[in-house]
Design a protein around this motif. Structure first.
Motif, PDB file in Angstrom:
ATOM      1  N   GLN A  27       3.838  -8.284   2.232  1.00  0.00           N
ATOM      2  CA  GLN A  27       3.192  -7.568   3.329  1.00  0.00           C
ATOM      3  C   GLN A  27       4.188  -6.573   3.921  1.00  0.00           C
ATOM      4  N   PHE A  28       3.681  -5.440   4.376  1.00  0.00           N
ATOM      5  CA  PHE A  28       4.492  -4.399   5.002  1.00  0.00           C
ATOM      6  C   PHE A  28       5.564  -3.840   4.054  1.00  0.00           C
ATOM      7  N   SER A  29       5.295  -3.850   2.759  1.00  0.00           N
ATOM      8  CA  SER A  29       6.277  -3.333   1.813  1.00  0.00           C
ATOM      9  C   SER A  29       6.114  -1.825   1.632  1.00  0.00           C
ATOM     10  N   PHE A  30       7.243  -1.105   1.720  1.00  0.00           N
ATOM     11  CA  PHE A  30       7.237   0.324   1.441  1.00  0.00           C
ATOM     12  C   PHE A  30       7.824   0.609   0.056  1.00  0.00           C
ATOM     13  N   ASN A  31       8.053  -0.442  -0.701  1.00  0.00           N
ATOM     14  CA  ASN A  31       8.511  -0.260  -2.069  1.00  0.00           C
ATOM     15  C   ASN A  31       7.456   0.541  -2.832  1.00  0.00           C
ATOM     16  N   ARG A  64       5.581   2.950  12.749  1.00  0.00           N
ATOM     17  CA  ARG A  64       4.672   3.820  13.508  1.00  0.00           C
ATOM     18  C   ARG A  64       3.799   4.660  12.580  1.00  0.00           C
ATOM     19  N   PHE A  65       4.412   5.125  11.487  1.00  0.00           N
ATOM     20  CA  PHE A  65       3.630   5.901  10.520  1.00  0.00           C
ATOM     21  C   PHE A  65       2.555   5.033   9.882  1.00  0.00           C
ATOM     22  N   LEU A  66       2.914   3.815   9.500  1.00  0.00           N
ATOM     23  CA  LEU A  66       1.947   2.905   8.885  1.00  0.00           C
ATOM     24  C   LEU A  66       0.802   2.618   9.848  1.00  0.00           C
ATOM     25  N   LEU A  67       1.128   2.419  11.114  1.00  0.00           N
ATOM     26  CA  LEU A  67       0.108   2.170  12.125  1.00  0.00           C
ATOM     27  C   LEU A  67      -0.829   3.371  12.244  1.00  0.00           C
ATOM     28  N   TRP A  68      -0.253   4.568  12.294  1.00  0.00           N
ATOM     29  CA  TRP A  68      -1.067   5.781  12.412  1.00  0.00           C
ATOM     30  C   TRP A  68      -1.917   5.989  11.159  1.00  0.00           C
ATOM     31  N   TRP A  69      -1.286   5.874   9.984  1.00  0.00           N
ATOM     32  CA  TRP A  69      -1.986   6.136   8.732  1.00  0.00           C
ATOM     33  C   TRP A  69      -3.112   5.131   8.513  1.00  0.00           C
ATOM     34  N   GLY A  70      -2.827   3.872   8.784  1.00  0.00           N
ATOM     35  CA  GLY A  70      -3.844   2.848   8.598  1.00  0.00           C
ATOM     36  C   GLY A  70      -5.046   3.067   9.501  1.00  0.00           C
TER      37      GLY A  70
END
Length: 376
Positions: free
Chosen positions: A69-73, A139-145
């Motif tokens: 979860q929460f992986s940016f790989n 923050r980007f993940l929150l916005w993008w999601g």
């Protein structure tokens, strides 16, 4: 009860990888009740590879999802998105803000309960540049999601208000779906080691927003007036709790503070059944299950007046300012000493807890699914 319908069966994927964590209880209960509510649509429930969860209903199946979860790989991102595309779902429900950046088909998200991460997360020993980079990614993940999702489910109107203030574009997408309270555990209660006498308790994590240091400062005041009173912290001894314990060694009330570590359900049942009051000093919450759990056992609750707590607990808690240790100590003391107040809180607590149910949460979530799937 299931609803008779002529609708064409759809394929719904629910990402339930978080279900075994404490924050995963809502998705665990969601799927459990959906199995009873929806016998039309086909469901694929994504779980961690070592999760033995088995489905009861024939239209539900689990599928291992081996990605963190929460992986940016980049490879995790590509492979997770590809797994979803191959399933050909009509709708995906991501139960935290954790969806892959490369998945663009129809989906909804249950927000990460609140915006606590943005305000209270500690840097710790992480180098400043690395910490800032990680927070920027979050923050980007929150916005993008939220930007991609058709609907965003939040647990309270308080969280809805916070999210709109932070991301105004989310306003037309937000759906408030209350979660649930708790049911007192059945079976035998077993006294845990070191817990006896008269005590107040807190059950849960001690992350920064839980305000545990202030709770101990308030307990110092209570201890000076009530030298036999104890404060019991229940929860796994991880980094934050060990830091709290080390800090507490220099407090005047330390000998009366008990850290139980993790305890099984039968021991937790005993703790609730014998404590004088449950104290919830949190600065930020999205829901607030622990005090509702205490109410299910008939425990009077003293709670922070911050965040969503008045919305969730209503008139069933005695509120204090969580940043004012004297006010906190005073209000806890009133719960301990005022018999009429205690009786009122216990009665109101039972009633407040019964207002919420996991079945209702599942019904409202299913209604959101159907509304989206019926839209062209």
């Amino acid at each position: 009860m299931s609803r008779k319908t002529s609708e064409t069966p759809k394929h719904i994927v629910i990402d339930a990888r978080i279900r075994r964590a404490s924050t995963g209880r809502p998705v665990d209960r969601l799927v459990e009740f959906l199995e009873d509510l929806d016998h039309v649509n086909h469901y694929t429930i994504l779980v961690q590879p070592d999760d033995p969860w088995k489905m009861r209903a024939g239209n539900f199946q689990t599928l291992p999802c081996p990605f963190p979860q929460f992986s940016f790989n980049p490879m995790d991102q590509v492979k997770f998105a590809w797994q979803l595309y191959r399933l050909k779902p009509d709708l995906v429900h991501f139960t935290m803000t954790q969806q892959p950046l490369l998945y663009f088909n129809r989906h909804i998200v249950t927000m990460t309960h609140d915006l606590t991460m943005l305000e209270f997360v500690r840097r710790g020993t992480t180098p400043v540049p690395v910490y800032k980079f990680k927070m920027a990614l979050y923050r980007f993940l929150l916005w993008w999601g939220h930007h991609k999702s058709e609907k965003i489910i939040v647990p309270t109107n308080g969280v809805k208000k916070e999210l709109i203030a932070y991301q105004p574009f989310t306003k037309p997408k937000i759906e408030v779906v209350y979660e649930a309270g708790a049911i007192a555990a059945q079976g035998k209660a077993v006294q845990p080691k070191g817990v006896d006498g008269e005590y107040i308790t807190y059950v849960g994590t001690v992350f920064p927003h839980k305000n545990a240091f202030k709770l101990i400062e308030a307990f110092d005041i209570l201890h000076a007036e009530r030298p036999n009173l104890k404060l019991v912290f229940v929860g796994k001894m991880e980094k934050h709790r060990e830091e709290l314990r080390v800090w507490a060694k220099n407090r005047p009330s330390y000998k009366n503070i008990v850290f139980t570590g993790f305890i099984p359900d039968e021991a937790l049942k005993w703790v609730f059944e014998h404590c004088k009051a449950y104290v919830f000093a949190s600065l930020s919450e999205g829901w607030g299950l622990p005090p509702l759990e205490a109410m299910a056992y008939g425990v009077p609750v003293a709670s922070s007046n911050a965040s969503v707590m008045p919305e969730v607990l209503g008139d069933a808690a005695h509120y204090f300012d969580p940043r004012d240790v004297e006010d906190m100590a005073q209000k806890i003391g009133e719960v301990l000493d005022d018999k009429q107040l205690r009786e009122r809180l216990i009665k109101a607590g039972y009633a407040q807890n019964k207002k919420y149910s996991w079945e209702k949460m599942a019904e409202e979530t299913l209604s959101i699914y159907r509304k989206i799937l019926n839209e062209k």
